[in-house]
Design an enzyme around this catalytic site. Structure first.
Site, PDB file in Angstrom:
ATOM      1  N   ASP A  25       0.880  -1.171   0.000  1.00  0.00           N
ATOM      2  CA  ASP A  25       0.000   0.000   0.000  1.00  0.00           C
ATOM      3  C   ASP A  25       0.914   1.217   0.000  1.00  0.00           C
ATOM      4  O   ASP A  25       1.526   1.543   1.013  1.00  0.00           O
ATOM      5  CB  ASP A  25      -0.886  -0.048   1.254  1.00  0.00           C
ATOM      6  CG  ASP A  25      -1.730   1.212   1.426  1.00  0.00           C
ATOM      7  OD1 ASP A  25      -1.727   2.064   0.516  1.00  0.00           O
ATOM      8  OD2 ASP A  25      -2.397   1.340   2.475  1.00  0.00           O
ATOM      9  N   LYS A  87       2.982  11.221  -3.454  1.00  0.00           N
ATOM     10  CA  LYS A  87       1.947  10.547  -4.236  1.00  0.00           C
ATOM     11  C   LYS A  87       1.078  11.554  -4.992  1.00  0.00           C
ATOM     12  O   LYS A  87       0.579  11.264  -6.071  1.00  0.00           O
ATOM     13  CB  LYS A  87       1.089   9.720  -3.288  1.00  0.00           C
ATOM     14  CG  LYS A  87       0.109   8.788  -3.959  1.00  0.00           C
ATOM     15  CD  LYS A  87      -0.461   7.856  -2.920  1.00  0.00           C
ATOM     16  CE  LYS A  87      -1.559   6.972  -3.449  1.00  0.00           C
ATOM     17  NZ  LYS A  87      -2.041   6.074  -2.370  1.00  0.00           N
ATOM     18  N   GLU A 186      -7.142   0.606  -4.537  1.00  0.00           N
ATOM     19  CA  GLU A 186      -7.131   0.478  -3.081  1.00  0.00           C
ATOM     20  C   GLU A 186      -8.476  -0.022  -2.513  1.00  0.00           C
ATOM     21  O   GLU A 186      -8.481  -0.939  -1.683  1.00  0.00           O
ATOM     22  CB  GLU A 186      -6.743   1.819  -2.449  1.00  0.00           C
ATOM     23  CG  GLU A 186      -5.260   2.113  -2.643  1.00  0.00           C
ATOM     24  CD  GLU A 186      -4.890   3.576  -2.447  1.00  0.00           C
ATOM     25  OE1 GLU A 186      -5.740   4.346  -1.965  1.00  0.00           O
ATOM     26  OE2 GLU A 186      -3.752   3.941  -2.789  1.00  0.00           O
ATOM     27  N   ASP A 208     -12.905   5.316   1.675  1.00  0.00           N
ATOM     28  CA  ASP A 208     -11.474   5.393   1.995  1.00  0.00           C
ATOM     29  C   ASP A 208     -11.040   6.845   2.124  1.00  0.00           C
ATOM     30  O   ASP A 208     -10.855   7.542   1.130  1.00  0.00           O
ATOM     31  CB  ASP A 208     -10.675   4.688   0.884  1.00  0.00           C
ATOM     32  CG  ASP A 208      -9.154   4.732   1.138  1.00  0.00           C
ATOM     33  OD1 ASP A 208      -8.699   5.455   2.038  1.00  0.00           O
ATOM     34  OD2 ASP A 208      -8.426   4.030   0.407  1.00  0.00           O
TER      35      ASP A 208
HETATM   36 MG    MG Z   1      -4.123   4.624   2.345  1.00  0.00          MG
END
Ligand code: MG
Ligand code: ADP
Length: 624
Positions: A25, A87, A186, A208
């Site tokens: 992850d 990211k 994800e 999320d």
């Molecule tokens: Mg995360």
């Protein structure tokens, strides 16, 4: 003399020779690595026992970069060299990055190939290199705890990541020497972690909320098969925004203005600590002891009620995106059976309350929201390297944005709609606009809008050598193929002459048109040879579609409408098509597709008659 050793019958000399694969992850704030051992997925700790690796890299002169907690310690005192939230920069062009970078203390520069680079004391670093430095540490951690070499990794990406961002993530892995088994969304990974633990059927929303991104996915789950019905969210919404809201409020309380970078970071860290503490206690103090450079103002007390009022507008944004995504899936809130919580920010009590209110049921929080994605990725990695013989897991991801082509008038013709399950191949026919036209520009776009100028340009290539014909007479078939990682290949073929061109849509990282054109030219040279391979792929896809449709029909009505002999005939022809499909002769597949289609003609018309009869009899008509 030493005796020769002989293994016991049925046991190899190395009975536990398993292939080591990990799930990673790669988060905005934290990253994790996990694997499956003795059937259980677990995250892997570093030598000090910590599981979460802060996604922070600090570059130093003439020394190796520091990654993780060590780097995090220098976020305040060495801000320009300490890269956080990289990211958010992945796969972006210089323009995007400069806009995002306004809130980041880094100096950006365009490099030769157009990729934005960060100035550090150790030289220019691209976001891909920074991510690679994080991935390398995770891979080493995996190898150290597993005691062997990794065969590969499943790496997760937000569902919203576009082609360029996915490719940048893959590039980072390659740079770190990691074999990417698959990029996995994800939320899908989270569903895998939950779904395999408790085999429930139904519709699931995966909520999320991490540090920098919000993803909402609506999944349908049926006996180990997950289908993503829709995805949505906001690629710039998360716990960082909570921290900023708290920091801004503190500044108002104490009339603080004009903070320098170190002070901003210090304050944000205090805000975050207070926010996290408030999911345990009802009030806390933001302390300014250690405030860099100035005498410290008084502490500020923050209680849960105040925190809620600061968080609410941000949570409301996430809830709006959630409702929109449900609408995309054609569902109402009440039709969602379960809500899975992912990401550190779902620990905030206010977030849990608001989500529970929206769905009118408490969300699932039984798996650690920080680890659930890595655990699901580890399970998928384990399946992909073949450690789970016989246990089949079918994962259907969807395309996050529509893909299409530019047509006359600057319009976009969508070839594959967003939310189509991948991998997928779709073809569409186009024609020429002018008499005698011998070339055509294929301009590939991504986005939902109707005008070219409103979509993201992915790539452009030319099909040349079309025989001169009257306008509208040529038939050009454009095929879009998206692989399981969400990466696109586009090919164009003039059907009469067979001239063809293919391009792997390499994301451009903000390259100029000229640079893109050069890249494309390079890919033309070996275009003609690929024709046979492409026909084969197309026929295989066609075969799969037919086989699937017949299987569904047989399941529903086979026994009722066909004799045993008739059923057997169809099954035999299906088997023959499966055999042909496995070979490399596309003519053989085409031929068998025809045979099978003929063999099922009668069945199709009986099903039609049957459903009409049932309709006339006033009964419910299923499966027309
Ligand atoms: Mg995360
Ligand atoms: P990402 O996937 O984007 O890296 P994470 O899922 O690791 O993000 O979540 C990090 C975010 O979660 C940070 O903003 C952090 O402050 C927040 N967070 C962690 N614990 C808590 C908590 N107890 N209460 C509220 N927010 C929390």
């Amino acid at each position: 003399m030493a005796l020769l050793q002989i293994a016991e019958p049925g046991q190899s000399a190395k009975p536990h020779q398993r292939k080591f694969a990990v799930g990673i992850d790669l988060g905005t704030t934290h990253s994790l690595v996990a694997t499956v051992r003795s059937g259980r997925a677990e995250t892997l700790p570093n030598s000090l026992g910590g599981h979460l690796l802060p996604s922070v890299v600090r570059y130093r002169l003439d020394e190796l970069p520091q990654v993780g907690s060590k780097a995090l310690q220098h976020v305040v005192d060495d801000a320009p060299n300490t890269i956080m939230s990289v990211k958010r920069l992945m796969g972006r062009g210089l323009q995007d990055v400069t806009r995002l970078g306004e809130s980041m203390p880094y100096v950006f520069e365009a490099c030769e190939d157009g990729m934005p680079m960060l100035h550090t004391t150790a030289g220019l670093k691209s976001p891909v290199q920074v991510s690679a430095d994080i991935l390398r540490v995770l891979a080493q951690r995996g190898e150290a705890s597993l005691g062997g070499e990794l065969v590969g990794a499943v790496i997760t990406v937000p569902a919203y990541f576009d082609d360029a961002q996915r490719q940048a993530t893959k590039d980072a892995a390659t740079l770190a020497g990691i074999q990417v088994l698959r990029l996995l969304n994800e939320p899908t990974a989270a569903a895998v972690a939950y779904g395999l633990d408790n085999e429930k059927q139904g519709t699931i929303a995966v909520f999320d909320l991490g540090g920098g991104t919000f993803d909402i996915s609506v999944l349908r789950m049926q006996k180990g098969v997950f289908q993503v019905l829709s995805t949505g969210g906001d690629s710039a919404l998360g716990g960082d925004d909570f921290d900023h809201a708290i920091a801004d409020w503190v500044c108002q309380q104490r009339d603080i203005v004009n903070l320098n970078l170190s002070q901003q970071r210090f304050l944000l860290r205090q805000a975050r600590t207070a926010k996290e503490a408030l999911s345990q206690v009802s009030a806390t103090d933001l302390s300014f002891a250690g405030w860099p450079g100035v005498s410290c103002p008084l502490d500020v007390e923050l209680d849960r009620e105040k925190l809620n009022s600061l968080l609410d507008p941000i949570i409301a944004k996430a809830l709006r995106a959630t409702k929109k995504t449900l609408r995309d899936a054609g569902l109402g809130v009440a039709e969602v059976d379960q809500v899975v919580m992912v990401g550190g920010s779902t620990r905030a009590i206010r977030v849990q309350e608001r989500v529970a209110e929206l769905f009118d049921k408490p969300p699932l929080t039984s798996i650690d929201p920080d680890r659930v994605v890595a655990l699901g990725a580890a399970r998928q990695a384990d399946v992909l390297v073949g450690n789970q013989a016989g246990e089949e897991m079918l994962l259907l991801d969807v395309l996050p944005l529509s893909l299409g082509l530019e047509t006359m008038g600057g319009l976009v013709e969508k070839v594959i709609d967003r939310n189509t399950p991948i991998p997928v191949a779709r073809a569409q026919d186009f024609t020429t606009y002018q008499d005698g036209q011998t070339a055509m520009v294929v301009h590939v776009l991504q986005g939902e809008r109707d005008l070219v100028q409103d979509c993201r340009s992915l790539s452009r290539f030319e099909l040349r050598g079309i025989p001169p014909m009257a306008a509208g007479a040529a038939k050009i078939r454009v095929t879009f193929q998206v692989d399981a990682d969400g990466l696109l290949e586009v090919s164009a073929r003039e059907l009469a002459s067979g001239v063809a061109a293919t391009i792997q849509v390499k994301p451009s990282y903000g390259l100029s048109e000229n640079q893109i054109a050069d890249m494309i030219k390079a890919s033309w040279s070996n275009v003609a040879e690929d024709r046979g391979a492409r026909s084969l792929r197309e026929q295989q896809v066609e075969a799969d579609r037919l086989l699937e449709a017949i299987a569904v029909a047989m399941q529903a009505d086979g026994e009722r409408l066909l004799t045993t002999v008739e059923q057997q005939t169809i099954v035999t022809q299906m088997e023959a098509l499966i055999v042909a499909r496995g070979g490399d002769d596309h003519h053989a597949i085409t031929k068998q597709i025809d045979v099978l289609a003929k063999a099922t003609d009668e069945f199709a018309s009986r099903r039609m008659d049957d459903s009409i009869k049932r309709a006339l009899a006033g009964k419910a008509v299923d499966n027309i």
